[in-house]
Design an enzyme around this catalytic site. Structure first.
Site, PDB file in Angstrom:
ATOM      1  N   SER A  94      55.839   6.776  29.548  1.00  0.00           N
ATOM      2  CA  SER A  94      57.267   7.112  29.631  1.00  0.00           C
ATOM      3  C   SER A  94      57.749   7.070  31.066  1.00  0.00           C
ATOM      4  CB  SER A  94      57.508   8.528  29.104  1.00  0.00           C
ATOM      5  OG  SER A  94      56.947   8.700  27.833  1.00  0.00           O
TER       6      SER A  94
HETATM    7  N1  SAH Z   1      52.046  10.186  27.231  1.00  0.00           N
HETATM    8  C1  SAH Z   1      51.428   8.932  27.517  1.00  0.00           C
HETATM    9  C2  SAH Z   1      52.153   7.733  26.986  1.00  0.00           C
HETATM   10  C3  SAH Z   1      52.438   7.797  25.558  1.00  0.00           C
HETATM   11  S1  SAH Z   1      52.717   6.251  24.782  1.00  0.00           S
HETATM   12  C4  SAH Z   1      51.160   8.744  28.996  1.00  0.00           C
HETATM   13  O1  SAH Z   1      51.441   9.636  29.790  1.00  0.00           O
HETATM   14  O2  SAH Z   1      50.657   7.680  29.361  1.00  0.00           O
HETATM   15  C5  SAH Z   1      52.430   6.815  23.161  1.00  0.00           C
HETATM   16  C6  SAH Z   1      50.980   6.888  22.784  1.00  0.00           C
HETATM   17  O3  SAH Z   1      50.906   7.472  21.500  1.00  0.00           O
HETATM   18  C7  SAH Z   1      50.305   5.525  22.672  1.00  0.00           C
HETATM   19  O4  SAH Z   1      49.193   5.502  23.514  1.00  0.00           O
HETATM   20  C8  SAH Z   1      49.900   5.441  21.200  1.00  0.00           C
HETATM   21  O5  SAH Z   1      48.690   4.774  20.982  1.00  0.00           O
HETATM   22  C9  SAH Z   1      49.797   6.910  20.839  1.00  0.00           C
HETATM   23  N2  SAH Z   1      49.920   7.237  19.419  1.00  0.00           N
HETATM   24  C10 SAH Z   1      50.722   6.700  18.481  1.00  0.00           C
HETATM   25  N3  SAH Z   1      50.533   7.305  17.296  1.00  0.00           N
HETATM   26  C11 SAH Z   1      49.589   8.259  17.494  1.00  0.00           C
HETATM   27  C12 SAH Z   1      48.968   9.212  16.636  1.00  0.00           C
HETATM   28  N4  SAH Z   1      49.273   9.343  15.348  1.00  0.00           N
HETATM   29  N5  SAH Z   1      48.049  10.039  17.181  1.00  0.00           N
HETATM   30  C13 SAH Z   1      47.698   9.955  18.490  1.00  0.00           C
HETATM   31  N6  SAH Z   1      48.250   9.063  19.331  1.00  0.00           N
HETATM   32  C14 SAH Z   1      49.196   8.229  18.840  1.00  0.00           C
END
Ligand code: SAH
Length: 215
Positions: free
Chosen positions: A63
């Site tokens: 983000s």
């Molecule tokens: N907060 C993170 C970026 C988030 S991007 C940072 O600081 O880098 C969103 C992430 O959510 C992605 O890596 C994706 O793989 C993960 N994601 C999506 N669905 C998910 C689920 N059900 N459980 C865990 N992770 C999930």
């Protein structure tokens, strides 16, 4: 030329966070000291402090700094809490939360990203109170519940029931809810058994996968 990361970081905190209304000193301080560039893949590193999302591989993105700060501030952490970070990605958001709470569980569904997040946290020395787990965070992580704070960094069609169940009292849940392409960032606050919900802003996150996400 090697970028002056500390100076870029100071500018990011001033211009993107403080000027836009982030006022929690602990959040500002955490983002002032955490080397965000260490959580960004090499080929995108020059974008580490830009005011935008950055690709972290596997179709996912970290983000923009403001969104990480806003979500962290909305949890109103004091330092004693156990927090669940859903969508661990690069591990950066988890590192920020680790500076604000006693303990963080960061859950990531893509195994390679979970591994990378673990390595990033270890290399930066910020993983001491952060446990990265691999799994479907749309089901929460009951093993360490209840959580005083839950932060979800992927867009959900609805608020996953298990996350409401795993919230502490008092507890706060910050989550983007809406369609695959546009969402509202909601805060759900529980206190004395009463749940209140409000919309903070509009936003756009990658889809939450898993049982209570988008199929
Ligand atoms: N907060 C993170 C970026 C988030 S991007 C940072 O600081 O880098 C969103 C992430 O959510 C992605 O890596 C994706 O793989 C993960 N994601 C999506 N669905 C998910 C689920 N059900 N459980 C865990 N992770 C999930």
């Amino acid at each position: 030329m090697i970028p002056d990361w500390p100076s870029e970081r100071r500018h990011m905190v001033e211009r993107q966070l403080r000027k836009r209304g982030i006022h929690d000193q602990r959040v500002l301080q955490a983002m002032l000291v955490i080397p965000r560039e260490e959580f960004i893949p090499h080929d995108h590193r020059v974008c580490s402090y830009q005011d935008e999302q950055v690709q972290i591989g596997y179709g996912q993105s970290i983000s923009q700094p403001y969104m990480t700060a806003l979500m962290a501030e909305l949890l109103e952490l004091t330092g004693s809490e156990t927090v669940l970070d859903v969508g661990g990605g690069s591990g950066y958001h988890a590192a920020v939360l680790g500076q604000l709470a006693a303990r963080v569980i960061s859950i990531e569904i893509i195994p390679a990203l979970a591994r990378q997040a673990g390595q990033n946290l270890l290399r930066t020395g910020l993983g001491g109170n952060v446990k990265v787990v691999r799994g479907d965070g749309s089901q929460g992580w009951p093993e360490a519940a209840p959580y005083a704070g839950i932060s979800v960094a992927a867009a959900a069609p609805d608020i996953p029931e298990p996350l409401l169940e795993q919230m502490g009292d008092p507890g706060r849940l910050v989550i983007p809810v809406g369609s695959r392409y546009d969402q509202e960032l909601r805060v759900i606050a529980k206190a004395n058994g009463v749940i209140r919900e409000r919309v903070v802003t509009f936003c756009r996150f990658v889809p939450l996968r898993g049982d209570n996400g988008w199929q």
